[in-house]
Motif scaffolding. Structure first.
Motif, PDB file in Angstrom:
ATOM      1  N   ILE A  78       8.654   1.580   5.009  1.00 26.17           N
ATOM      2  CA  ILE A  78       9.272   2.700   4.311  1.00 26.17           C
ATOM      3  C   ILE A  78       8.300   3.251   3.276  1.00 26.17           C
ATOM      4  O   ILE A  78       7.641   2.491   2.563  1.00 26.17           O
ATOM      5  CB  ILE A  78      10.576   2.276   3.598  1.00 26.17           C
ATOM      6  CG1 ILE A  78      11.568   1.679   4.601  1.00 26.17           C
ATOM      7  CG2 ILE A  78      11.206   3.463   2.868  1.00 26.17           C
ATOM      8  CD1 ILE A  78      12.079   2.648   5.646  1.00 26.17           C
ATOM      9  N   CYS A  79       8.206   4.562   3.214  1.00 27.59           N
ATOM     10  CA  CYS A  79       7.396   5.213   2.182  1.00 27.59           C
ATOM     11  C   CYS A  79       8.287   6.238   1.490  1.00 27.59           C
ATOM     12  O   CYS A  79       8.573   7.306   2.048  1.00 27.59           O
ATOM     13  CB  CYS A  79       6.167   5.888   2.771  1.00 27.59           C
ATOM     14  SG  CYS A  79       5.043   6.548   1.520  1.00 27.59           S
ATOM     15  N   GLY A  80       8.762   5.902   0.311  1.00 28.17           N
ATOM     16  CA  GLY A  80       9.667   6.806  -0.402  1.00 28.17           C
ATOM     17  C   GLY A  80      11.014   6.883   0.270  1.00 28.17           C
ATOM     18  O   GLY A  80      11.726   5.888   0.391  1.00 28.17           O
ATOM     19  N   SER A  81      11.325   8.070   0.797  1.00 27.30           N
ATOM     20  CA  SER A  81      12.651   8.294   1.384  1.00 27.30           C
ATOM     21  C   SER A  81      12.672   8.273   2.906  1.00 27.30           C
ATOM     22  O   SER A  81      13.707   8.531   3.515  1.00 27.30           O
ATOM     23  CB  SER A  81      13.198   9.644   0.897  1.00 27.30           C
ATOM     24  OG  SER A  81      12.322  10.690   1.294  1.00 27.30           O
ATOM     25  N   PHE A  82      11.528   8.009   3.550  1.00 33.46           N
ATOM     26  CA  PHE A  82      11.532   8.067   5.019  1.00 33.46           C
ATOM     27  C   PHE A  82      10.832   6.848   5.633  1.00 33.46           C
ATOM     28  O   PHE A  82      10.033   6.165   4.987  1.00 33.46           O
ATOM     29  CB  PHE A  82      10.866   9.358   5.523  1.00 33.46           C
ATOM     30  CG  PHE A  82       9.406   9.484   5.163  1.00 33.46           C
ATOM     31  CD1 PHE A  82       8.423   8.959   5.996  1.00 33.46           C
ATOM     32  CD2 PHE A  82       9.009  10.133   4.001  1.00 33.46           C
ATOM     33  CE1 PHE A  82       7.075   9.076   5.673  1.00 33.46           C
ATOM     34  CE2 PHE A  82       7.674  10.260   3.672  1.00 33.46           C
ATOM     35  CZ  PHE A  82       6.698   9.731   4.509  1.00 33.46           C
ATOM     36  N   GLU A  83      11.190   6.614   6.887  1.00 33.90           N
ATOM     37  CA  GLU A  83      10.607   5.502   7.640  1.00 33.90           C
ATOM     38  C   GLU A  83       9.295   5.949   8.280  1.00 33.90           C
ATOM     39  O   GLU A  83       9.215   7.021   8.881  1.00 33.90           O
ATOM     40  CB  GLU A  83      11.583   5.053   8.730  1.00 33.90           C
ATOM     41  CG  GLU A  83      11.077   3.909   9.591  1.00 33.90           C
ATOM     42  CD  GLU A  83      12.064   3.510  10.673  1.00 33.90           C
ATOM     43  OE1 GLU A  83      11.619   3.041  11.744  1.00 33.90           O
ATOM     44  OE2 GLU A  83      13.290   3.688  10.457  1.00 33.90           O
ATOM     45  N   VAL A  84       8.275   5.149   8.135  1.00 31.88           N
ATOM     46  CA  VAL A  84       6.964   5.461   8.711  1.00 31.88           C
ATOM     47  C   VAL A  84       6.960   5.029  10.174  1.00 31.88           C
ATOM     48  O   VAL A  84       7.284   3.881  10.497  1.00 31.88           O
ATOM     49  CB  VAL A  84       5.835   4.734   7.949  1.00 31.88           C
ATOM     50  CG1 VAL A  84       4.476   5.078   8.561  1.00 31.88           C
ATOM     51  CG2 VAL A  84       5.861   5.107   6.473  1.00 31.88           C
ATOM     52  N   THR A 119       4.421  15.697  -2.238  1.00 31.14           N
ATOM     53  CA  THR A 119       5.219  15.084  -1.160  1.00 31.14           C
ATOM     54  C   THR A 119       4.334  14.841   0.056  1.00 31.14           C
ATOM     55  O   THR A 119       3.402  15.609   0.327  1.00 31.14           O
ATOM     56  CB  THR A 119       6.389  15.997  -0.738  1.00 31.14           C
ATOM     57  OG1 THR A 119       5.870  17.270  -0.353  1.00 31.14           O
ATOM     58  CG2 THR A 119       7.382  16.151  -1.875  1.00 31.14           C
ATOM     59  N   LEU A 120       4.622  13.782   0.762  1.00 30.29           N
ATOM     60  CA  LEU A 120       3.883  13.462   1.974  1.00 30.29           C
ATOM     61  C   LEU A 120       4.454  14.223   3.163  1.00 30.29           C
ATOM     62  O   LEU A 120       5.665  14.495   3.217  1.00 30.29           O
ATOM     63  CB  LEU A 120       3.968  11.956   2.270  1.00 30.29           C
ATOM     64  CG  LEU A 120       3.179  11.021   1.355  1.00 30.29           C
ATOM     65  CD1 LEU A 120       3.551   9.572   1.664  1.00 30.29           C
ATOM     66  CD2 LEU A 120       1.688  11.221   1.541  1.00 30.29           C
ATOM     67  N   ASN A 121       3.599  14.548   4.123  1.00 27.45           N
ATOM     68  CA  ASN A 121       4.042  15.145   5.376  1.00 27.45           C
ATOM     69  C   ASN A 121       4.603  14.024   6.248  1.00 27.45           C
ATOM     70  O   ASN A 121       3.869  13.148   6.705  1.00 27.45           O
ATOM     71  CB  ASN A 121       2.867  15.835   6.076  1.00 27.45           C
ATOM     72  CG  ASN A 121       3.305  16.605   7.303  1.00 27.45           C
ATOM     73  OD1 ASN A 121       4.123  16.142   8.091  1.00 27.45           O
ATOM     74  ND2 ASN A 121       2.751  17.792   7.473  1.00 27.45           N
ATOM     75  N   LYS A 122       5.901  14.052   6.477  1.00 27.29           N
ATOM     76  CA  LYS A 122       6.569  12.981   7.212  1.00 27.29           C
ATOM     77  C   LYS A 122       6.012  12.811   8.615  1.00 27.29           C
ATOM     78  O   LYS A 122       5.836  11.692   9.107  1.00 27.29           O
ATOM     79  CB  LYS A 122       8.076  13.273   7.277  1.00 27.29           C
ATOM     80  CG  LYS A 122       8.876  12.204   8.010  1.00 27.29           C
ATOM     81  CD  LYS A 122      10.358  12.567   8.006  1.00 27.29           C
ATOM     82  CE  LYS A 122      11.160  11.534   8.797  1.00 27.29           C
ATOM     83  NZ  LYS A 122      12.615  11.866   8.809  1.00 27.29           N
ATOM     84  N   SER A 170       4.199   5.898  -5.279  1.00 26.31           N
ATOM     85  CA  SER A 170       4.183   5.980  -6.729  1.00 26.31           C
ATOM     86  C   SER A 170       3.230   7.077  -7.209  1.00 26.31           C
ATOM     87  O   SER A 170       3.575   7.871  -8.099  1.00 26.31           O
ATOM     88  CB  SER A 170       3.762   4.628  -7.311  1.00 26.31           C
ATOM     89  OG  SER A 170       3.645   4.699  -8.709  1.00 26.31           O
ATOM     90  N   VAL A 171       2.046   7.138  -6.605  1.00 22.94           N
ATOM     91  CA  VAL A 171       1.066   8.159  -6.987  1.00 22.94           C
ATOM     92  C   VAL A 171       1.573   9.558  -6.644  1.00 22.94           C
ATOM     93  O   VAL A 171       1.406  10.500  -7.431  1.00 22.94           O
ATOM     94  CB  VAL A 171      -0.289   7.894  -6.291  1.00 22.94           C
ATOM     95  CG1 VAL A 171      -1.244   9.061  -6.501  1.00 22.94           C
ATOM     96  CG2 VAL A 171      -0.914   6.608  -6.806  1.00 22.94           C
ATOM     97  N   MET A 172       2.207   9.684  -5.493  1.00 24.36           N
ATOM     98  CA  MET A 172       2.731  10.996  -5.082  1.00 24.36           C
ATOM     99  C   MET A 172       3.780  11.503  -6.070  1.00 24.36           C
ATOM    100  O   MET A 172       3.827  12.686  -6.416  1.00 24.36           O
ATOM    101  CB  MET A 172       3.331  10.905  -3.674  1.00 24.36           C
ATOM    102  CG  MET A 172       2.326  10.538  -2.585  1.00 24.36           C
ATOM    103  SD  MET A 172       0.950  11.696  -2.444  1.00 24.36           S
ATOM    104  CE  MET A 172       1.774  13.056  -1.630  1.00 24.36           C
ATOM    105  N   SER A 199       0.825  -1.201   0.000  1.00 27.09           N
ATOM    106  CA  SER A 199       0.000   0.000   0.000  1.00 27.09           C
ATOM    107  C   SER A 199       0.862   1.255   0.000  1.00 27.09           C
ATOM    108  O   SER A 199       0.591   2.214  -0.726  1.00 27.09           O
ATOM    109  CB  SER A 199      -0.927  -0.013   1.216  1.00 27.09           C
ATOM    110  OG  SER A 199      -1.737   1.139   1.244  1.00 27.09           O
ATOM    111  N   LEU A 200       1.927   1.250   0.796  1.00 30.31           N
ATOM    112  CA  LEU A 200       2.823   2.405   0.863  1.00 30.31           C
ATOM    113  C   LEU A 200       3.552   2.614  -0.458  1.00 30.31           C
ATOM    114  O   LEU A 200       3.793   3.763  -0.873  1.00 30.31           O
ATOM    115  CB  LEU A 200       3.830   2.218   2.001  1.00 30.31           C
ATOM    116  CG  LEU A 200       3.275   2.364   3.424  1.00 30.31           C
ATOM    117  CD1 LEU A 200       4.313   1.953   4.456  1.00 30.31           C
ATOM    118  CD2 LEU A 200       2.826   3.798   3.670  1.00 30.31           C
TER     119      LEU A 200
END
Length: 301
Positions: free
Chosen positions: A73-79, A43-46, A35-37, A29-30
């Protein structure tokens, strides 16, 4: 999925809420979200991107151990994990449905107390005496504060006595401000004088009204599909609670009764009002200091 009903990610403006049954499903899901972002150049709010674990404590602990070795992981950061978070005004807590309802009410406490003071300031204006200060205050509470406190309460499942009591205390807080009485004033006296019904029955009215509405929706509606699954398999949820409330109120089963939506709402409100009066009378007769209220009409004056 809910039974055989697929549940897609929940989207509202810039808020996304995705449900996953396994860690691998959450990772997938992440990846889709990331991919959609990228495609949309967003960009997502970390700080606001997080996950909450639900279910049995043992299972949660196992998942936490697995995520220590391989984090989400979502892109460049750890959730990061959160114990609770707010989505569309509701608090979702990892301890389950009951705790989620409690925390939602607590999150609204400050706002409701502030509104209570605003209402008192309004009725102290001499112009409100035209309709009666107390009556004006009660109407403002009923039309403004109460809907805010109980917003979406029809979706609160497994509501405990603690949840109801927290909300009930906010209503009593307002009534004490309205009538300018101390905390020692009995709640039965406040409710008898104001005609306000218990918060418990406001929640029951909202749940039964919603359930009846869903029952009459088109079969293609997502809510109706979930309703059908609960009804067919006897799963816990709104239907079981609704049937139980109907038995307690002495009214026809909400899943079977054949009346209009307006007629059903009137029936439920009347039954809740009578049940509330009955409980209030029992409370009054159990206390010697309230003997002067025993012949009072507890309905709103």
């Amino acid at each position: 999925c809910y039974g055989t009903v697929p549940i897609s990610p929940l989207l509202f403006q810039d808020d996304v809420f995705s449900l996953s049954e396994t860690v691998n499903a959450a990772r997938a899901s992440l990846q889709k979200v990331n991919s959609v972002m990228k495609q949309k150049r967003l960009t997502l709010n970390k700080d606001k991107t997080a996950y909450i674990l639900f279910g049995q404590q043992e299972k949660q602990d196992q998942i936490r151990e697995a995520l220590k070795l391989e984090p989400l992981i979502c892109g460049s950061f750890e959730v990061q994990e959160k114990q609770f978070d707010k989505y569309l005004g509701e608090i979702f807590h990892s301890d389950g449905l009951s705790r989620s309802a409690i925390e939602t009410i607590r999150a609204r406490t400050g706002k409701i107390k502030a509104v209570s003071f605003e209402i008192r300031a309004i009725i102290e204006d001499y112009r409100s005496e035209v309709v009666g200060g107390a009556l004006c205050g009660l109407e403002l509470w009923r039309l403004c504060a109460l809907p805010s406190l109980l917003s979406s309460c029809s979706t609160w499942m497994e509501v405990t006595e603690q949840s109801v009591e927290i909300a009930e205390q906010l209503q009593l807080y307002f009534l004490r401000l309205l009538f300018k009485v101390p905390k020692s004033c009995p709640r039965a006296a406040l409710r008898s004088e104001s005609g306000c019904i218990s918060i418990k029955y406001h929640i029951i009215i909202a749940k039964l009204t919603l359930l009846f509405h869903i029952r009459n929706m088109e079969d293609t509606a997502l809510a109706k599909q979930i309703y059908t699954q609960q009804l067919n398999y006897g799963w816990p949820g709104l239907i079981k609670e609704g049937v139980k409330y109907c038995e307690e109120l002495g009214i026809p089963d909400v899943t079977k009764v054949k009346v209009s939506e307006k007629e059903f709402k009137v029936m439920v409100k009347k039954a809740c009002r009578l049940k509330d009066e009955e409980e209030l009378k029992l409370n009054i007769f159990s206390k010697e200091k309230l003997q002067l209220l025993r012949e009072e009409d507890c309905r709103q004056k």
